[in-house]
Motif scaffolding. Structure first.
Motif, PDB file in Angstrom:
ATOM      1  N   PRO A 259      38.956  45.864  44.196  1.00  0.00           N
ATOM      2  CA  PRO A 259      38.568  44.623  43.492  1.00  0.00           C
ATOM      3  C   PRO A 259      37.358  43.912  44.116  1.00  0.00           C
ATOM      4  O   PRO A 259      37.081  42.779  43.716  1.00  0.00           O
ATOM      5  CB  PRO A 259      39.821  43.771  43.674  1.00  0.00           C
ATOM      6  CG  PRO A 259      40.312  44.136  45.038  1.00  0.00           C
ATOM      7  CD  PRO A 259      39.934  45.575  45.256  1.00  0.00           C
ATOM      8  N   ASP A 260      36.673  44.581  45.048  1.00  0.00           N
ATOM      9  CA  ASP A 260      35.597  43.859  45.745  1.00  0.00           C
ATOM     10  C   ASP A 260      34.499  43.402  44.792  1.00  0.00           C
ATOM     11  O   ASP A 260      34.007  42.275  44.890  1.00  0.00           O
ATOM     12  CB  ASP A 260      35.031  44.720  46.879  1.00  0.00           C
ATOM     13  CG  ASP A 260      35.967  44.710  48.096  1.00  0.00           C
ATOM     14  OD1 ASP A 260      36.779  43.772  48.190  1.00  0.00           O
ATOM     15  OD2 ASP A 260      35.893  45.639  48.920  1.00  0.00           O
ATOM     16  N   SER A 263      37.490  42.523  39.609  1.00  0.00           N
ATOM     17  CA  SER A 263      38.955  42.477  39.556  1.00  0.00           C
ATOM     18  C   SER A 263      39.423  43.021  38.215  1.00  0.00           C
ATOM     19  O   SER A 263      38.741  42.868  37.195  1.00  0.00           O
ATOM     20  CB  SER A 263      39.441  41.037  39.732  1.00  0.00           C
ATOM     21  OG  SER A 263      39.286  40.638  41.074  1.00  0.00           O
ATOM     22  N   SER A 323      46.980  45.271  43.945  1.00  0.00           N
ATOM     23  CA  SER A 323      45.745  45.056  44.724  1.00  0.00           C
ATOM     24  C   SER A 323      44.471  45.066  43.901  1.00  0.00           C
ATOM     25  O   SER A 323      43.380  45.126  44.464  1.00  0.00           O
ATOM     26  CB  SER A 323      45.620  46.129  45.819  1.00  0.00           C
ATOM     27  OG  SER A 323      46.881  46.597  46.220  1.00  0.00           O
ATOM     28  N   SER A 324      44.553  45.017  42.580  1.00  0.00           N
ATOM     29  CA  SER A 324      43.330  45.168  41.796  1.00  0.00           C
ATOM     30  C   SER A 324      42.680  43.838  41.404  1.00  0.00           C
ATOM     31  O   SER A 324      41.643  43.836  40.752  1.00  0.00           O
ATOM     32  CB  SER A 324      43.616  46.013  40.537  1.00  0.00           C
ATOM     33  OG  SER A 324      44.520  45.345  39.692  1.00  0.00           O
ATOM     34  N   LYS A 326      41.224  40.206  43.046  1.00  0.00           N
ATOM     35  CA  LYS A 326      40.829  39.569  44.312  1.00  0.00           C
ATOM     36  C   LYS A 326      40.547  38.090  44.093  1.00  0.00           C
ATOM     37  O   LYS A 326      39.987  37.717  43.058  1.00  0.00           O
ATOM     38  CB  LYS A 326      39.541  40.270  44.788  1.00  0.00           C
ATOM     39  CG  LYS A 326      39.106  39.940  46.205  1.00  0.00           C
ATOM     40  CD  LYS A 326      37.764  40.601  46.479  1.00  0.00           C
ATOM     41  CE  LYS A 326      37.106  39.969  47.690  1.00  0.00           C
ATOM     42  NZ  LYS A 326      35.742  40.509  47.897  1.00  0.00           N
ATOM     43  N   GLN A 327      40.908  37.262  45.062  1.00  0.00           N
ATOM     44  CA  GLN A 327      40.550  35.830  45.021  1.00  0.00           C
ATOM     45  C   GLN A 327      39.066  35.716  45.321  1.00  0.00           C
ATOM     46  O   GLN A 327      38.582  36.281  46.306  1.00  0.00           O
ATOM     47  CB  GLN A 327      41.355  35.079  46.091  1.00  0.00           C
ATOM     48  CG  GLN A 327      41.020  33.594  46.223  1.00  0.00           C
ATOM     49  CD  GLN A 327      41.760  32.735  45.222  1.00  0.00           C
ATOM     50  OE1 GLN A 327      42.981  32.823  45.122  1.00  0.00           O
ATOM     51  NE2 GLN A 327      41.028  31.914  44.468  1.00  0.00           N
TER      52      GLN A 327
END
Lengths: 328, 328
Positions: A259-260, A263, A323-324, A326-327
């Motif tokens: 997700p970098d 997302s 985990s896909s 990201k905040q």
């Protein structure tokens, strides 16, 4: 189709004799027997139903397809519950032929099912209407029925999708793509409406891409979008896990990481979803349980337990955070 | 269960009158009608079969499960071909209960199916033996049957896996992991044997890991292997695409890239396989066509066309080269 009376008149053999042939009695000459059998076949004689409410412990299940991960899981849930209650089932898929649905329903009647569970997302209520008139109990799964004319089991697609986009919002995402599927299917239509409504309320930058429920229905829309516009978004809401899987490939092929860089959230929680890289955040739809509940309802109806009032049963969905997403 | 004749004697109403009631004729008094219906119910009257070999155009299909991507696709193939030939089908899954297979077969008989298609990979031939004795036509799909006592459709698992490992060898790989699945299933047993035989012949470094046919059955074995031994191989042969999908996640989580660090090959060509990243090289199993062929065979048997000799039909598999295997 002729009655015994009509056949008797036509071939000049008494109904009593014809009945003896039908019952396999011995005291009929071979010649007469042959003549009767020939006539029964020729005039398409069908043995009539005897008592109206004799139970055959047989349920017809109608699904649009056995492919994919949706209807086969619902069917497993139905079969499990039916088996536990001493019922058999008769599963038919309508996927191969147009108008097969009608044909299959007619077959269900001729096979003397005690009830029918119909799984379809089409909005067309014509067949259901016909079924209701026949007085055979019917339960619908995963089907929109605003007037609750029939017992049904489903999820709240609108609220579930609303929870999904709300989660993306909470995680800081303001520029979002939504990959929709066929608008003819009420479930995806409601998911799209929820996402649009939320985006409007919160003033999000939302772009809706035309996809479908298959793997390629996520791959091609994302691939084309990235080629045209580049990565001008931070998150994608896929209308199911299948098009999410395809869309993830398109992201990787563009050198983006999940997700970098982007997302991703899906819908359904397919069996493979937690084994994707990264494990997919999604909205779990309780398919097996929907099937079980549908079976419970049809058995109640057939055995005339419980209330006569029709019910629409909505089962809960669940946001599965993996985990896909990201905040940011 | 009584015959019309017996019921007629017992209630003192002629068979002709009973027949009129059965046929819904008008010229029967309401009182008589009620008396007859009551008696028919009381003595459990069942309308008899007309002729012995009357076709019901109904086929029983037995699958171990509706989950996954295998049996549901075979079932779709069967249904498509049956429908095109005017046959209905009756699909049952044995997944939920032990000994359900036997129960279901008994139900098939009581529902008067014309034939049975049995899809199972178990080696236990007990049920098949019983079926053969009943003289109902049977076709087996995806089942080992060395003595060809029954018509069957399948693939050559040994040769197909042999082609797979041979391809890895051709692409320069000498240190290979093989992720197997349940050895009770003949198809995976044969795949493993082929891989071992080839490795021995070519003196490859082969390590067999214990997995299963599910997604986690590839993820955990690879994850554990990498933790213990690190990456001391160049390629992985997964015994199906599902465990390949899970194994790919384990590789990515270890920071390895596919196919630059590790080449990967699967088996089956599931619908998602070409949408994985990278698109998965695999051995395509023609499931839909296996189903179609099974339906063709059972119709031939039922309609007594074609040879009386039992046949084992092997359909071809195909190595689908995508991007997950690299020449080294």
């Amino acid at each position: 189709m002729a009655t015994l009376r009509e056949i008797s008149k036509k071939i000049g053999i008494s109904i009593a004799t014809i009945s003896r042939v039908l019952n396999g009695a011995d005291n009929v000459s071979e010649e007469t027997r042959k003549k009767v059998l020939k006539a029964l076949k020729e005039y398409d004689y069908q043995p009539p139903q005897v008592a109206k409410r004799k139970l055959h412990h047989l349920i017809g299940i109608l699904v649009p397809t056995l492919w994919g991960n949706h209807y086969n899981l619902i069917a497993e849930g139905i079969e499990t519950e039916l088996t536990a209650n001493g019922y058999d089932s008769f599963l038919s898929s309508t996927s191969q032929l147009i108008n097969k649905e009608k044909e299959i329903l007619e077959q269900f009647f001729s096979r003397r099912v005690d009830g029918i569970i119909i799984c379809t997302t089409k909005n067309d209520d014509e067949h259901i209407e016909k079924l209701i008139k026949t007085a055979i109990p019917v339960v619908a799964v995963d089907r929109k029925d605003s007037n609750i004319k029939v017992d049904s089991v489903g999820i709240d697609n609108y609220q579930s999708a609303y929870n999904g986009i709300k989660y993306l919002y909470k995680m800081g995402h303001r520029k979002i793509l939504f990959v929709q599927a066929s608008r003819n299917t009420y479930s995806t239509y409601e998911r799209e409406q929820a996402v649009k409504d939320f985006a409007k309320r919160k003033n999000l930058e939302l772009t809706v891409l035309e996809g479908n429920f298959e793997f390629e229905g996520g791959y091609y829309p994302i691939k084309e979008y990235l080629e045209k516009h580049g990565k001008n978004f931070t998150a994608i809401f896929f209308s199911n896990d299948q098009n999410a899987l395809g869309g993830m490939r398109a992201l990787y092929e563009s050198g983006l990481s999940i997700p970098d860089d982007v997302s991703v959230i899906g819908f359904d929680d397919d069996r493979y979803s937690k084994f994707l890289y990264p494990p997919l955040t999604t909205i779990k739809q309780p398919r097996f349980e929907m099937g079980e509940m549908a079976a419970k309802l049809i058995i109640e109806r057939i055995e005339r337990k419980g209330s006569k009032v029709k019910r629409r049963i909505i089962l809960p969905t669940e946001l599965i955070k993996r985990s896909s997403v990201k905040q940011i």
